[in-house]
Design an enzyme around this catalytic site. Structure first.
Site, PDB file in Angstrom:
ATOM      1  N   LYS A  77       0.615  -1.208   0.110  1.00  0.00           N
ATOM      2  CA  LYS A  77      -0.011  -0.013   0.025  1.00  0.00           C
ATOM      3  C   LYS A  77       0.764   1.294  -0.015  1.00  0.00           C
ATOM      4  O   LYS A  77       0.694   2.164  -0.652  1.00  0.00           O
ATOM      5  CB  LYS A  77      -0.839   0.134   1.116  1.00  0.00           C
ATOM      6  CG  LYS A  77      -2.062  -1.382   0.918  1.00  0.00           C
ATOM      7  CD  LYS A  77      -3.201  -1.097   2.277  1.00  0.00           C
ATOM      8  CE  LYS A  77      -3.960  -0.167   2.102  1.00  0.00           C
ATOM      9  NZ  LYS A  77      -4.926  -0.195   0.908  1.00  0.00           N
ATOM     10  N   GLY A 108      -7.863   2.368  -2.955  1.00  0.00           N
ATOM     11  CA  GLY A 108      -7.740   3.080  -1.679  1.00  0.00           C
ATOM     12  C   GLY A 108      -6.399   3.696  -1.724  1.00  0.00           C
ATOM     13  O   GLY A 108      -6.477   4.899  -1.221  1.00  0.00           O
ATOM     14  N   ASP A 109      -5.289   3.073  -2.154  1.00  0.00           N
ATOM     15  CA  ASP A 109      -3.773   3.711  -2.026  1.00  0.00           C
ATOM     16  C   ASP A 109      -4.047   4.952  -3.134  1.00  0.00           C
ATOM     17  O   ASP A 109      -3.188   5.797  -2.673  1.00  0.00           O
ATOM     18  CB  ASP A 109      -3.034   2.603  -2.480  1.00  0.00           C
ATOM     19  CG  ASP A 109      -2.906   1.507  -1.864  1.00  0.00           C
ATOM     20  OD1 ASP A 109      -3.647   1.281  -0.614  1.00  0.00           O
ATOM     21  OD2 ASP A 109      -2.700   0.298  -2.486  1.00  0.00           O
ATOM     22  N   THR A 110      -4.561   4.825  -4.315  1.00  0.00           N
ATOM     23  CA  THR A 110      -4.459   5.727  -5.285  1.00  0.00           C
ATOM     24  C   THR A 110      -5.467   7.034  -4.599  1.00  0.00           C
ATOM     25  O   THR A 110      -4.872   8.100  -4.835  1.00  0.00           O
ATOM     26  CB  THR A 110      -5.262   5.280  -6.737  1.00  0.00           C
ATOM     27  OG1 THR A 110      -4.545   4.468  -7.128  1.00  0.00           O
ATOM     28  CG2 THR A 110      -5.517   6.306  -7.445  1.00  0.00           C
TER      29      THR A 110
END
Length: 309
Positions: A38, A253-255
């Site tokens: 992540k 979500g990391d983006t």
């Protein structure tokens, strides 16, 4: 400087196949190896948006070599503390005739105390005032979730801003050290407070406000197909998600988090940061790799609305 922390880096094998049947050879349509974890993804997103970072953490073996090579190819600085046992390989399989995705995620290598102590000493010696530390994801075996508190204390002592994206309940133990931002998804937010009922918008705001009252400056809640919410002492904002066909949700979500941080670093309004972050996260979910930030169509679908406290 921004330091992204990945304590269980990975290589993701992303597969697209027409069908998936037991006990036969399934020929795939395509596959791709991606350096992952992540925090690693956050560094990739920051770089795409012109923000420098150092990717750090603990991993091992030839798989970590592949991950660091992928980062360095994009001119992202790395400083991982290495063990002998290889970092994990995860498999994400998109099955076309089932219109679904299978996620097979491995635990990672066992990490002893010495590399953990080396990593914490590195943070202590390196962090400066107004640096940003982004701790994302799960931890390899041997790394206890209590390390979050140690990272929080170091960040607080060095006056660095701490960002946490992790499902461990020990996230709550970092609140006395005033993290800058916590990014749970809806299920994680509920688990922090052992809430088992329906998480309505009102309840989402209530629980996020409890995190703010306990010491967190900002709470960015990922709501999946419903978008995202941002809660701090000054405002409550909701962003709807654009309609997409999900191909690989592993890095969405990391983006979103990396984009949100980048726009804040560029001193953009928080409303703009949230809007672009949701659009970028959705774009990543609709493809095999990370977004290319060609978001004009998706941005027209994302609306920011103020919520009630």
């Amino acid at each position: 400087m921004i330091y992204t922390v990945t304590l269980n880096p990975a290589i993701d094998l992303v597969i697209v196949t027409k069908k998936l049947e037991p006990r036969v050879v399934n020929r795939t349509e395509s596959s791709e190896l991606q350096p992952n974890g992540k925090g690693v993804n956050v560094s990739f997103i920051l770089k795409k948006l012109g923000i420098e970072s150092v990717a750090t953490g603990i991993g091992g073996g030839f798989t970590l070599d592949y991950i660091t090579a992928g980062l360095e190819q994009k001119k992202i600085q790395t400083n991982f503390f290495k063990v002998d046992e290889p970092s994990r390989v995860n498999v994400f399989t998109n099955v076309l005739d089932q219109d679904t995705e299978y996620k097979e995620v491995n635990p990672g290598p066992k990490i002893g105390q010495k590399p953990q102590e080396q990593f914490l000493a590195y943070l202590t010696a390196t962090l400066k005032e107004d640096d940003v530390v982004v701790v994302s994801g799960s931890f390899s075996s041997g790394i206890k979730p209590a390390i979050l508190t140690k990272i929080a204390q170091i960040s607080h002592d060095q006056r660095a801003k701490l960002v946490i994206d992790s499902s461990y309940l020990e996230v709550m133990d970092t609140l006395p050290y005033h993290p800058f931002l916590i990014k749970p998804n809806d299920a994680e937010l509920a688990s922090f407070f052992k809430f088992k009922g329906k998480l309505t918008k009102a309840k989402t705001v209530e629980l996020a406000e409890r995190l703010v009252e306990a010491g967190c400056s900002n709470v960015l809640v990922s709501l999946g197909a419903q978008g995202a919410a941002l809660v701090n002492r000054n405002q409550v904002l909701f962003a709807n998600a654009p309609k997409i066909k999900v191909v690989n949700s592993a890095c969405a979500g990391d983006t979103m988090l990396g984009t949100f941080i980048a726009f804040l670093e560029k001193k953009k309004p928080v409303e703009e940061a949230l809007k672009v972050a949701v659009a970028a996260g959705s774009d990543t979910a609709s493809r095999v790799g990370l977004t290319d930030f060609e978001l004009d169509v998706l941005l027209t679908q994302v609306m920011i609305k103020e919520g009630k406290r």
